[in-house]
Design a protein around this motif. Structure first.
Motif, mmCIF file in Angstrom:
data_model
loop_
_atom_site.group_PDB
_atom_site.id
_atom_site.type_symbol
_atom_site.label_atom_id
_atom_site.label_comp_id
_atom_site.label_asym_id
_atom_site.label_seq_id
_atom_site.Cartn_x
_atom_site.Cartn_y
_atom_site.Cartn_z
ATOM 1 N N PRO A 1 0.802 -1.238 0.000
ATOM 2 C CA PRO A 1 0.000 0.000 0.000
ATOM 3 C C PRO A 1 0.825 1.272 0.000
ATOM 4 O O PRO A 1 0.457 2.256 -0.653
ATOM 5 C CB PRO A 1 -0.830 -0.133 1.287
ATOM 6 C CG PRO A 1 -0.931 -1.607 1.520
ATOM 7 C CD PRO A 1 0.364 -2.177 1.038
ATOM 8 N N GLY A 2 1.928 1.314 0.719
ATOM 9 C CA GLY A 2 2.693 2.539 0.834
ATOM 10 C C GLY A 2 3.818 2.694 -0.164
ATOM 11 O O GLY A 2 4.643 3.596 -0.038
ATOM 12 N N LEU A 3 3.872 1.834 -1.176
ATOM 13 C CA LEU A 3 4.952 1.887 -2.166
ATOM 14 C C LEU A 3 4.371 2.169 -3.545
ATOM 15 O O LEU A 3 3.514 1.422 -4.033
ATOM 16 C CB LEU A 3 5.738 0.581 -2.177
ATOM 17 C CG LEU A 3 6.812 0.453 -3.262
ATOM 18 C CD1 LEU A 3 7.894 1.516 -3.082
ATOM 19 C CD2 LEU A 3 7.434 -0.937 -3.257
ATOM 20 N N THR A 4 4.856 3.215 -4.193
ATOM 21 C CA THR A 4 4.469 3.533 -5.570
ATOM 22 C C THR A 4 5.717 3.554 -6.433
ATOM 23 O O THR A 4 6.663 4.293 -6.138
ATOM 24 C CB THR A 4 3.785 4.910 -5.647
ATOM 25 O OG1 THR A 4 2.635 4.917 -4.800
ATOM 26 C CG2 THR A 4 3.368 5.213 -7.077
ATOM 27 N N ILE A 5 5.742 2.725 -7.465
ATOM 28 C CA ILE A 5 6.870 2.714 -8.392
ATOM 29 C C ILE A 5 6.523 3.630 -9.558
ATOM 30 O O ILE A 5 5.542 3.404 -10.274
ATOM 31 C CB ILE A 5 7.193 1.292 -8.878
ATOM 32 C CG1 ILE A 5 7.572 0.414 -7.688
ATOM 33 C CG2 ILE A 5 8.332 1.326 -9.905
ATOM 34 C CD1 ILE A 5 7.841 -1.030 -8.040
ATOM 35 N N GLU A 6 7.324 4.663 -9.738
ATOM 36 C CA GLU A 6 7.046 5.675 -10.745
ATOM 37 C C GLU A 6 7.688 5.350 -12.087
ATOM 38 O O GLU A 6 7.042 5.373 -13.118
ATOM 39 C CB GLU A 6 7.538 7.043 -10.257
ATOM 40 C CG GLU A 6 6.935 7.494 -8.946
ATOM 41 C CD GLU A 6 5.512 7.995 -9.101
ATOM 42 O OE1 GLU A 6 5.071 8.126 -10.250
ATOM 43 O OE2 GLU A 6 4.866 8.254 -8.073
ATOM 44 N N ARG A 7 9.005 5.098 -12.076
ATOM 45 C CA ARG A 7 9.762 4.908 -13.317
ATOM 46 C C ARG A 7 10.729 3.742 -13.175
ATOM 47 O O ARG A 7 11.308 3.530 -12.111
ATOM 48 C CB ARG A 7 10.534 6.190 -13.664
ATOM 49 C CG ARG A 7 9.649 7.357 -14.028
ATOM 50 C CD ARG A 7 10.420 8.651 -14.191
ATOM 51 N NE ARG A 7 10.927 9.159 -12.918
ATOM 52 C CZ ARG A 7 11.427 10.370 -12.744
ATOM 53 N NH1 ARG A 7 11.508 11.205 -13.771
ATOM 54 N NH2 ARG A 7 11.845 10.764 -11.569
#
Length: 460
Positions: A278-284
């Motif tokens: 939930p707290g991890l967003t992979i952008e690039r």
């Protein structure tokens, strides 16, 4: 005859027969047309077959190693036994042995010398035993006991799973072994921008860290991390799942990833296959030489090609070609791959997952993944050009190496260029047109200034 240096990285193997020397000529160009680098015709790739009678009572696996002597040093060619009847005349008479059909092993002897860049006449001088047009090779037949605990031994030698902290100078500064260490570095609820490096096949973060890239890009992030992981037994999906299990779920991390080779498959698995934290967003994700549609040298029949490439990478690229990734392959692991192939052990899931058409790649490249993520990909690829190796003798050695790696289309000596672009086949909107193709080999991406500029634009 002296023990070859390569045997230091083959601790399980011993001599199965006395070594012998061969002198070979570069093949003549087919129909007067020089052979293209890396794209030999079917008559030039193989010189002959060696046939050898094994002793079944020894309960051993076998491999063949050739030392090909060049003006600057030795390149190695590892060969696993072939079960088919040889089409070329055997060399049993060279060894002075007799062979019976019941216990024969056949080993192809690759030409390893091209017809386009002949070695200069003055390399070997005027010695009667070393004619200018010939190249010396020393052939070693090797054996190792059959191992029932091969998987355990591989697990003991592989890179352990761990997340490392990296300084802005590109050096490893510590480890995050548990939740307490993560909370000491990242406060729950507070947002952080993180740059993660994921290494490639049979390597580790210390060996393969793109130091210049970390020094250039790292200061823009709140933290730089590196993911060490084994790559022979676990699949990239399992590596990704393990990483998610390590990261505490209550952190707020926005992550960019730099991934070399197989590491790109781990990164894509994080996004496309594993349920997200939930707290991890992979952008690039910056993929560098990633085999998105696989590589032929991960197929079982070609594991000896992988070992050959590994030995030459360690002894040539890392010491003489100025490669930033100084020792991408771990030598002891190459011995275990060769041993697994020599005793017909097929189940190394982390390796076979990279074979074209594997179940893992079929699942990873389902075309509907783009609809479920907002991450963006970029791909640095290569179409290897022999001329990018400045020394004449290196060019000859690399041309020989390329010729025995059997690619019939553009490649970087490890992965087909088209495979690097095949994200969610044939190409996903996650990748778009964010690609760059250089004229380098698989272990030189992080040294190339144009690739660096491409990555800087993508990550900035």
């Amino acid at each position: 005859m002296a023990t070859p240096p390569a045997l230091a990285n083959l601790p399980d193997f011993a001599a199965a027969h006395r070594p012998f020397e061969l002198w070979t000529e570069p093949p003549a160009p087919l129909f007067g047309v020089p052979l293209s680098p890396g794209m030999p015709d079917e008559n030039s790739a193989e010189m002959a077959m060696l046939e050898f009678e094994v002793d079944p009572a020894e309960h051993a696996c076998y491999a063949l190693m050739q030392e090909i002597h060049t003006p600057d040093g030795i390149i190695y060619d590892m060969t696993l036994p072939q079960s088919a009847t040889p089409s070329e005349p055997g060399l049993a008479e060279v060894l002075g042995i007799s062979a019976t059909p019941d216990h024969k092993r056949y080993f192809p002897l690759h030409r390893m010398v091209s017809g386009t860049l002949p070695i200069p006449p003055d390399v070997f001088g005027s010695s009667a035993t070393a004619p200018p047009a010939l190249v010396q090779r020393v052939v070693h037949l090797l054996k190792a006991p059959i191992a029932n605990d091969l998987h355990r031994r591989i697990a003991e030698r592989e890179t352990p799973t761990r997340v490392l902290t990296v300084g802005t100078d590109g050096t490893v500064t510590g480890e995050l072994p548990d939740a307490a260490a993560w909370y000491a570095r990242f406060t729950p609820g507070q947002p952080y921008r993180v740059l993660l490096f994921i290494h490639g096949f049979t390597s580790n973060s210390v060996n393969s860290m793109p130091v210049r890239w970390i020094q250039a890009f790292g200061p823009a992030y709140d933290a730089v991390l590196a993911y060490d992981h084994p790559s022979l037994l676990p699949t990239p999906f399992e590596n990704a799942r393990t990483l998610y299990e390590i990261i505490p779920a209550d952190l707020n991390l926005s992550m960019d990833i730099i991934a070399h080779s197989r590491g790109g498959l781990v990164a894509r698995s994080l996004i496309e296959l594993v349920p997200s934290v939930p707290g991890l967003t992979i952008e690039r994700v910056m993929m560098v030489g990633t085999p998105n549609a696989g590589t032929e040298i991960a197929e079982y029949e070609q594991w000896d090609r992988l070992v050959t490439l590994g030995f030459n990478t360690i002894s040539w690229l890392g010491t003489a070609a100025g490669v930033g990734v100084q020792a991408t392959f771990l030598g002891g692991i190459l011995s275990l791959i060769l041993r697994a192939g020599g005793q017909f052990v097929f189940d190394l899931p982390g390796l076979t997952a990279m074979a074209p058409g594997s179940d893992f790649l079929d699942q990873l490249n389902m075309p509907d993944h783009a609809a479920t993520t907002t991450a963006r990909y970029a791909a640095a690829t290569a179409n290897f050009d022999i001329a990018s190796i400045p020394q004449t003798s290196f060019r000859e050695a690399f041309q020989a190496l390329a010729a025995q790696l059997f690619f019939n289309e553009p490649n970087d000596l490890v992965v087909r260029t088209s495979s690097m672009l095949s994200v969610d086949a044939p190409r996903s909107i996650l990748l778009g047109e964010r690609t760059y193709t250089a004229s380098i080999h698989h272990h030189a991406y992080f040294d190339d200034p144009q690739v660096f500029t491409f990555a800087r634009h993508f990550l900035s």
